[in-house]
Design an enzyme around this catalytic site. Structure first.
Site, PDB file in Angstrom:
ATOM      1  N   GLY A 170      43.251  26.117  31.866  1.00  0.00           N
ATOM      2  CA  GLY A 170      42.123  27.019  32.068  1.00  0.00           C
ATOM      3  C   GLY A 170      40.799  26.287  32.172  1.00  0.00           C
ATOM      4  O   GLY A 170      39.731  26.892  32.067  1.00  0.00           O
ATOM      5  N   LYS A 171      40.844  24.970  32.406  1.00  0.00           N
ATOM      6  CA  LYS A 171      39.610  24.194  32.512  1.00  0.00           C
ATOM      7  C   LYS A 171      38.981  24.303  33.901  1.00  0.00           C
ATOM      8  O   LYS A 171      37.764  24.160  34.051  1.00  0.00           O
ATOM      9  CB  LYS A 171      39.887  22.715  32.187  1.00  0.00           C
ATOM     10  CG  LYS A 171      40.357  22.469  30.759  1.00  0.00           C
ATOM     11  CD  LYS A 171      40.704  21.001  30.537  1.00  0.00           C
ATOM     12  CE  LYS A 171      41.130  20.749  29.096  1.00  0.00           C
ATOM     13  NZ  LYS A 171      41.508  19.330  28.858  1.00  0.00           N
ATOM     14  N   ILE A 172      39.826  24.512  34.910  1.00  0.00           N
ATOM     15  CA  ILE A 172      39.384  24.592  36.291  1.00  0.00           C
ATOM     16  C   ILE A 172      39.814  25.932  36.876  1.00  0.00           C
ATOM     17  O   ILE A 172      40.941  26.375  36.666  1.00  0.00           O
ATOM     18  CB  ILE A 172      39.983  23.438  37.134  1.00  0.00           C
ATOM     19  CG1 ILE A 172      39.594  22.082  36.536  1.00  0.00           C
ATOM     20  CG2 ILE A 172      39.530  23.523  38.587  1.00  0.00           C
ATOM     21  CD1 ILE A 172      38.111  21.807  36.529  1.00  0.00           C
TER      22      ILE A 172
END
Length: 383
Positions: free
Chosen positions: A300-302
């Site tokens: 869920g970082k990008i």
């Protein structure tokens, strides 16, 4: 022959006097030269534009080589860097230039035993006197004894205060080109350090603690402030960009802002919109430094919808950053400075308000006519 995807390669002899922009656009045709060209175009056309909050992570010995002064400070002055995560070592060695000390281009093949006997420090092929370290330490310890430092604070406030003193020394010495730390102070760019004890700056903070200093660097403040910046990016400007020089802890600290927002605080899951990294680390060893944007999507970082526009260029950052800086300064209009340092408290207040509101909501969401158990961020709980 069927029409193929891509641009036809038409080799032409390189001429004398070619510009950096033309060199990159026309002659960086394949492999990592092409990735560098793509990164330059993405940065100039999409990232360094209005509506994007740009965070930069910095690792590796970049400032001893002068890139804090020569490349990163100009990017700040043109409004292209809004906030940063850096190793403490980069900020420490950056100060050498502000204090007027001399560092030299040497050789990586010198006799290190002899260098030690002579009182010379080597960072691969950069050499400088041991007294540079001692005098920089003495300056830092003297500054940190001032009353503004005698409290608990995050590293952004710490570096802002330190940058203020560094800038004053630059003025007194007549230093022509400001260092990274002093420039960030002047332009309100917050700089965080993910591991504040892991540098000579942190070592001097620790030494002063033995003398009764009340200075405490609180990492919880940094986690919340950086998450607030990332959280506010889409609300205030529209998009968030992660530009990564090297890897290591600064890379993770920049990217973890998104899991902090959705995984821990239970707010909207979205991820950074842009991801550009210059690294020499391989992904197959499992280290964070070499982790790809696709892997970051799983955390869920990008933002997965933005994955096609992410770029990883496998090259030495000391090759990439001067080329990128020259390219974007030529191709982009300067942006208004956001001065995120001055907006930290307001951004943090918004994050805290939304977090506390989300925390009190029931852990369910409607999907059709059924109520489906979910985590606070809205992700369904799979049984």
């Amino acid at each position: 022959m069927s029409k193929l995807q891509g641009k036809k390669i038409t080799p032409m002899p390189i001429s004398a006097g070619i510009t950096v922009v033309d060199l990159i656009n026309e002659y960086f045709t394949a492999y990592n030269s092409a990735r560098l060209r793509e990164a330059c175009k993405l940065l100039s056309q999409d990232i360094f534009q209005a509506g994007v909050t740009v965070g930069v992570s910095l690792s590796g010995a970049m400032t001893p080589a002068g890139f804090g002064v020569s490349a990163l400070a100009p990017l700040i002055r043109h409004g292209f860097i809004d906030w940063m995560i850096s190793t403490g070592a980069n900020l420490y060695h950056d100060v050498h230039y502000a204090l007027g000390f001399e560092l030299f281009a040497g050789s990586p093949f010198l006799d290190d035993v002899k260098l030690r006997e002579e009182g010379t420090i080597r960072i691969y092929d950069i050499i400088f006197g041991y007294d540079v370290l001692l005098e920089t330490d003495a300056f830092i310890r003297k500054v940190l004894q001032a009353e503004p430092f005698q409290k608990r604070m995050g590293t952004a406030e710490f570096h802002y205060l330190l940058g203020k003193y560094v800038r004053e020394v630059e003025k007194q010495l007549g230093v022509q080109h400001s260092c990274l730390l002093a420039t960030a102070y002047e332009y309100g760019v917050p700089i965080y350090t993910s591991s504040p004890g892991d540098s000579s700056i942190g070592m001097n903070v620790a030494a002063l603690a033995l003398e009764g200093s009340r200075l405490v660097l609180d990492p919880a403040i940094d986690v919340n402030e950086t998450s607030a910046i990332a959280y506010g990016a889409r609300e205030t400007d529209g998009k968030s960009a992660a530009v990564i020089l090297g890897g290591g802890s600064p890379k993770n600290f920049l990217l973890q802002t998104q899991p902090q927002i959705h995984e821990v605080l239970g707010l909207e899951e979205r991820g950074h919109n842009f991801f550009v990294q210059f690294t020499d680390a391989r992904p197959d060893t499992g280290g964070l430094s070499g982790a790809t944007p696709a892997e970051a999507v799983s955390w869920g970082k990008i933002d997965p919808d933005e994955l096609p526009s992410t770029i990883v260029c496998y090259t030495d950052s000391t090759i990439a950053i001067p080329l990128v800086t020259a390219y974007v300064l030529n191709q982009c209009q300067a942006r208004p400075v956001k001065r995120l340092y001055d907006r930290r408290e307001a951004l943090l207040e918004t994050l805290q308000k939304d977090y506390l509101a989300a925390k009190d909501k029931p852990v369910v969401k409607e999907e059709g006519t059924e109520e489906v158990p979910s985590y606070r961020c809205g992700t369904p709980i799979k049984r």
